[in-house]
Design a protein around this motif. Sequence first.
Motif, PDB file in Angstrom:
ATOM      1  N   TYR A   1       0.826  -1.177   0.008  1.00  0.00           N
ATOM      2  CA  TYR A   1      -0.060   0.190   0.247  1.00  0.00           C
ATOM      3  C   TYR A   1       0.987   1.359   0.049  1.00  0.00           C
ATOM      4  N   VAL A   2       1.717   1.081   0.950  1.00  0.00           N
ATOM      5  CA  VAL A   2       2.735   2.442   1.110  1.00  0.00           C
ATOM      6  C   VAL A   2       3.457   2.851  -0.243  1.00  0.00           C
ATOM      7  N   ARG A   3       4.014   1.698  -0.804  1.00  0.00           N
ATOM      8  CA  ARG A   3       5.099   1.996  -1.769  1.00  0.00           C
ATOM      9  C   ARG A   3       4.257   2.672  -3.255  1.00  0.00           C
ATOM     10  N   ASN A   4       2.803   2.523  -3.247  1.00  0.00           N
ATOM     11  CA  ASN A   4       2.026   3.097  -4.282  1.00  0.00           C
ATOM     12  C   ASN A   4       1.829   4.576  -4.043  1.00  0.00           C
ATOM     13  N   TYR A   5       2.701   5.203  -2.767  1.00  0.00           N
ATOM     14  CA  TYR A   5       2.570   6.615  -2.587  1.00  0.00           C
ATOM     15  C   TYR A   5       3.921   7.016  -2.411  1.00  0.00           C
ATOM     16  N   ASP A   6       4.847   6.542  -2.891  1.00  0.00           N
ATOM     17  CA  ASP A   6       6.320   6.958  -2.731  1.00  0.00           C
ATOM     18  C   ASP A   6       6.449   8.588  -3.342  1.00  0.00           C
ATOM     19  N   ALA A   7       6.041   8.882  -4.487  1.00  0.00           N
ATOM     20  CA  ALA A   7       5.987   9.895  -5.075  1.00  0.00           C
ATOM     21  C   ALA A   7       5.329  11.339  -4.412  1.00  0.00           C
ATOM     22  N   GLU A   8       4.173  10.913  -3.986  1.00  0.00           N
ATOM     23  CA  GLU A   8       3.598  11.979  -3.072  1.00  0.00           C
ATOM     24  C   GLU A   8       4.245  12.105  -1.697  1.00  0.00           C
ATOM     25  N   LEU A   9       4.776  10.985  -1.098  1.00  0.00           N
ATOM     26  CA  LEU A   9       5.622  11.040   0.245  1.00  0.00           C
ATOM     27  C   LEU A   9       6.942  11.663   0.008  1.00  0.00           C
ATOM     28  N   THR A  52      -6.455  -0.711   7.090  1.00  0.00           N
ATOM     29  CA  THR A  52      -6.943  -1.514   5.921  1.00  0.00           C
ATOM     30  C   THR A  52      -8.006  -2.544   6.469  1.00  0.00           C
ATOM     31  N   ASP A  53      -8.960  -2.888   5.760  1.00  0.00           N
ATOM     32  CA  ASP A  53      -9.964  -3.969   6.322  1.00  0.00           C
ATOM     33  C   ASP A  53      -9.324  -5.012   5.811  1.00  0.00           C
ATOM     34  N   GLY A  54      -8.154  -5.440   5.411  1.00  0.00           N
ATOM     35  CA  GLY A  54      -7.526  -6.651   4.993  1.00  0.00           C
ATOM     36  C   GLY A  54      -7.456  -6.790   3.642  1.00  0.00           C
ATOM     37  N   SER A  55      -8.333  -6.186   2.779  1.00  0.00           N
ATOM     38  CA  SER A  55      -8.250  -6.373   1.401  1.00  0.00           C
ATOM     39  C   SER A  55      -8.302  -5.080   0.798  1.00  0.00           C
ATOM     40  N   HIS A  56      -8.511  -3.959   1.470  1.00  0.00           N
ATOM     41  CA  HIS A  56      -8.596  -2.656   0.813  1.00  0.00           C
ATOM     42  C   HIS A  56      -8.072  -1.781   1.710  1.00  0.00           C
ATOM     43  N   PHE A  57      -7.089  -0.793   0.864  1.00  0.00           N
ATOM     44  CA  PHE A  57      -6.400   0.329   1.552  1.00  0.00           C
ATOM     45  C   PHE A  57      -7.326   1.411   1.901  1.00  0.00           C
ATOM     46  N   LEU A  58      -7.389   1.663   3.228  1.00  0.00           N
ATOM     47  CA  LEU A  58      -8.335   2.735   3.513  1.00  0.00           C
ATOM     48  C   LEU A  58      -7.807   4.388   3.911  1.00  0.00           C
ATOM     49  N   GLY A  59      -6.292   4.057   3.989  1.00  0.00           N
ATOM     50  CA  GLY A  59      -5.719   5.332   4.282  1.00  0.00           C
ATOM     51  C   GLY A  59      -4.305   5.111   5.302  1.00  0.00           C
ATOM     52  N   LEU A  60      -3.648   6.298   5.366  1.00  0.00           N
ATOM     53  CA  LEU A  60      -2.485   6.352   6.136  1.00  0.00           C
ATOM     54  C   LEU A  60      -2.240   7.516   7.001  1.00  0.00           C
ATOM     55  N   ASN A  61      -1.548   7.488   7.900  1.00  0.00           N
ATOM     56  CA  ASN A  61      -1.164   8.823   8.429  1.00  0.00           C
ATOM     57  C   ASN A  61      -0.007   8.432   9.420  1.00  0.00           C
ATOM     58  N   GLY A  62       0.587   9.562   9.696  1.00  0.00           N
ATOM     59  CA  GLY A  62       1.942   9.712  10.727  1.00  0.00           C
ATOM     60  C   GLY A  62       2.884  10.531  10.095  1.00  0.00           C
ATOM     61  N   THR A  63       4.131  10.249  10.328  1.00  0.00           N
ATOM     62  CA  THR A  63       5.324  11.298   9.991  1.00  0.00           C
ATOM     63  C   THR A  63       6.345  10.767   9.205  1.00  0.00           C
ATOM     64  N   VAL A  64       6.777  11.241   7.866  1.00  0.00           N
ATOM     65  CA  VAL A  64       7.725  10.570   7.321  1.00  0.00           C
ATOM     66  C   VAL A  64       8.869  11.893   6.886  1.00  0.00           C
TER      67      VAL A  64
END
Length: 172
Positions: A1-9, A52-64
């Motif tokens: 899930y997270v690797r899909n957002y590398d550019a945005e992060l 996640t609900d186990g099969s769908h990405f629902l979001g992420l939060n935190g600090t990078v």
Amino acid sequence: YVRNYDAELGLSELDDFELNRVQLGADKRLHVRMAQVHDGLRVFGSDIVVHTDGSHFLGLNGTVVKYLGQLDTIPSLSADEALAIGQASYARKIREPRLPLVYSREATELVIFPTNSGARVVWHVVFFTELQAGVQPGLWNYFVDARTGDIVDQFNGIHTLSQASGPGGNPK
């Protein structure tokens, strides 16, 4: 899930995440807590939670920490040299040392430490001291620049109250 957002992060191919904990929440969703790692070094203070609900990405939060791609992660100082620098800084708190100082629970870890002027590679030096030579006990944390030996930051990890009451007690 997270690797899909590398550019945005603002992450590069050298950035990755270490799994810290997976929890099933009261909402029956998984909450996956991870720490950022860059070129094999933990990024101090970074933490994200993927929901996640186990099969769908629902979001992420935190600090990078973004844009670490050009950071040189090879230290000039050894872990032992950094520990000696942290302990020497602690020893300067003592006005008249008469006995050798005692340290325990010593640990060092090479980490990336974000600052207002950019990230630095530092040795996170930790050691414990009991009450000695008039200096209160402490779980001392020093961040020693791995190239210059400068102390970037420091804090005592033992939380204390300025006023407390009740029977008993000890110097801690």
